[in-house]
Design an enzyme around this catalytic site. Structure first.
Site, mmCIF file in Angstrom:
data_model
loop_
_atom_site.group_PDB
_atom_site.id
_atom_site.type_symbol
_atom_site.label_atom_id
_atom_site.label_comp_id
_atom_site.label_asym_id
_atom_site.label_seq_id
_atom_site.Cartn_x
_atom_site.Cartn_y
_atom_site.Cartn_z
ATOM 1 C CG ASP A 141 -36.068 -7.191 37.189
ATOM 2 O OD1 ASP A 141 -35.943 -8.128 37.993
ATOM 3 O OD2 ASP A 141 -36.328 -7.351 35.983
ATOM 4 N N GLY A 200 -30.298 -10.687 30.951
ATOM 5 C CA GLY A 200 -31.177 -10.967 32.087
ATOM 6 C C GLY A 200 -30.644 -10.393 33.392
ATOM 7 C CD GLU A 221 -35.516 -15.671 38.179
ATOM 8 O OE1 GLU A 221 -35.920 -14.485 38.242
ATOM 9 O OE2 GLU A 221 -34.365 -16.011 38.462
HETATM 10 C C1 GLA Z 1 -37.926 -10.266 34.586
HETATM 11 C C2 GLA Z 1 -38.991 -9.314 35.153
HETATM 12 C C3 GLA Z 1 -39.177 -9.499 36.660
HETATM 13 C C4 GLA Z 1 -39.347 -10.978 37.029
HETATM 14 C C5 GLA Z 1 -38.290 -11.845 36.349
HETATM 15 C C6 GLA Z 1 -38.527 -13.304 36.549
HETATM 16 O O1 GLA Z 1 -36.674 -9.908 35.080
HETATM 17 O O2 GLA Z 1 -38.658 -7.975 34.881
HETATM 18 O O3 GLA Z 1 -40.261 -8.728 37.106
HETATM 19 O O4 GLA Z 1 -40.632 -11.423 36.734
HETATM 20 O O5 GLA Z 1 -38.224 -11.604 34.947
HETATM 21 O O6 GLA Z 1 -38.381 -13.639 37.876
#
Ligand code: GLA
Length: 386
Positions: free
Chosen positions: A171, A123, A32
């Site tokens: 993501d 999230g 993360e």
């Molecule tokens: C969000 C961002 C990703 C990543 C996560 C944390 O989802 O879009 O790029 O940085 O937070 O891991």
């Protein structure tokens, strides 16, 4: 489901849709806040996904409706400069058109109907799912032949350069390239991937805290700046290149905050490497240790957890004891936690959350038992709509 969506499309546009582009949300198992430091991540795509039904138009207009926002719509002309519109979700479509055009491609007009079951604000990357599905739609309808990786990169640019969120690539990459039944280790430096089958005896349980998220983008962007500054002070191009020894050497040059942020990223990258074999071997003791260390590091060093997600992790880990691995997942500041456990222990999580979470935080959690779903898919529709 597709039939009813196709019917709605025809009701709106008075002509049937010809194609469907769909892309999933994701849950991150571990790794993360490492992606924008060129680090390692281990997410998997979900069966929750965003579907985009479409049909090419004869002019340059993009007309958008969404079943998630009935009564709202957006339209813009792809032959002129693309600016922001009034609709927040419509801006994601504009953002994708903007970056694809900027990359030198010509876009055709399309009629679009969007429908998503990715929970929003939890999230689980509902916006990446939308960007990737829209990228796939533009690629096919304008005959651009973009690869899934290219679509992912364009999705990230849409966030960075149009939506003002300085996110990394995780993501969009997992939404574009995810595989059913597997997690994907993504090296965010060279974008190489390694798929790891999720053992059949493991269940993936997501518990959404429903904590109202605030100031997420500004806090997120600040974390990224802290990481870049820490790397610069340590004379490495990205924190991916730093080690704990190097960090110790530069401790006095870094602010206390930069030190903590860098400490998280360096230790988290190692945890991803260790988690790959632990996941493949269903090694629960190791997964528990790594996911718990990841959560604590996100709480203490990276400071992106909130009492509600810390509390959910505590409730679920205490209930599962040694039979599960638990941590927060995604960008943080609320959102969801992820648990890996055996199917028979899912009940234990549900019971513990039902008994304790509301009493402690006055919030209702949503629980999803998930499977890893497919990444971006584009198909021609054969369904005849009557
Ligand atoms: C969000 C961002 C990703 C990543 C996560 C944390 O989802 O879009 O790029 O940085 O937070 O891991």
């Amino acid at each position: 489901m597709i039939n009813s969506l196709a019917r709605q499309f025809e009701d709106i546009y008075h002509s049937p849709a010809t194609s469907l582009s769909s892309a999933p949300g994701r849950v991150n198992i571990i790794g993360e806040h490492t992606d924008y430091s060129d680090g390692l991540v281990l997410p998997c795509s979900l069966e929750f996904c965003t579907k985009v039904l479409y049909r090419k138009r004869q002019d340059n207009l993009v007309v958008v409706h969404s079943t998630n926002y009935p009564g709202e719509s957006d339209s813009f002309d792809v032959s002129v400069d693309i600016s922001h519109g009034k609709s927040q979700w419509g801006n994601y479509i504009r953002a994708m058109a903007f970056v694809i055009k900027r990359a030198g491609h010509r876009l055709c007009g399309v009629d679009i109907l969007i429908s998503s079951d990715v929970p929003q604000g939890s999230g689980l990357s509902s916006s990446a799912a939308l960007e990737v599905a829209i990228g796939g739609m533009f690629s096919e309808s304008s005959e651009l032949n973009l690869t899934p990786e290219k679509i992912a990169l364009l999705g990230q640019q849409a966030e960075n350069d149009f939506m003002d969120c300085q996110c990394g690539i995780m993501d969009q990459m997992i939404s574009a390239k995810g595989e059913p039944g597997s997690a994907l280790m993504i090296d965010c430096r060279d974008l190489s991937t390694q798929s790891i089958k999720i053992p059949e005896d493991l269940s993936l349980v997501i518990v959404n805290s429903n904590y109202p998220r605030k100031l997420v983008d500004s806090e997120y962007n600040q974390r990224r700046i802290n990481c870049e500054q820490a790397a610069k002070k340590m004379n490495v191009s990205m924190l991916r290149d730093a080690t704990l020894d190097l960090l110790a050497q530069y401790k006095n040059d870094l602010t206390a905050v930069e030190y903590k942020r860098a400490h998280h990223v360096i230790t988290e990258n190692q945890r991803v490497i260790d988690a790959m074999s632990a996941l493949a071997n269903s090694d629960m003791a190791t997964l528990k240790r790594l996911m718990s260390a990841s959560h604590n590091s996100l709480r203490d060093d990276f400071e992106v957890t909130v009492p509600a997600t810390d509390g959910l992790v505590e409730i679920c880990q205490a209930a599962l004891e040694d039979n599960g691995a638990v941590r927060m997942t995604g960008g943080g500041f609320g959102g969801a936690i992820v648990c890996l456990c055996r199917a028979e222990d899912v009940r234990t999580i549900k019971q513990a959350v039902a008994e304790q979470y509301f009493d402690k935080f006055q919030l209702q959690a949503d629980i999803y038992v998930c499977n890893a779903g497919s990444g971006l898919r584009i198909e021609k529709l054969r369904v005849a709509v009557t």
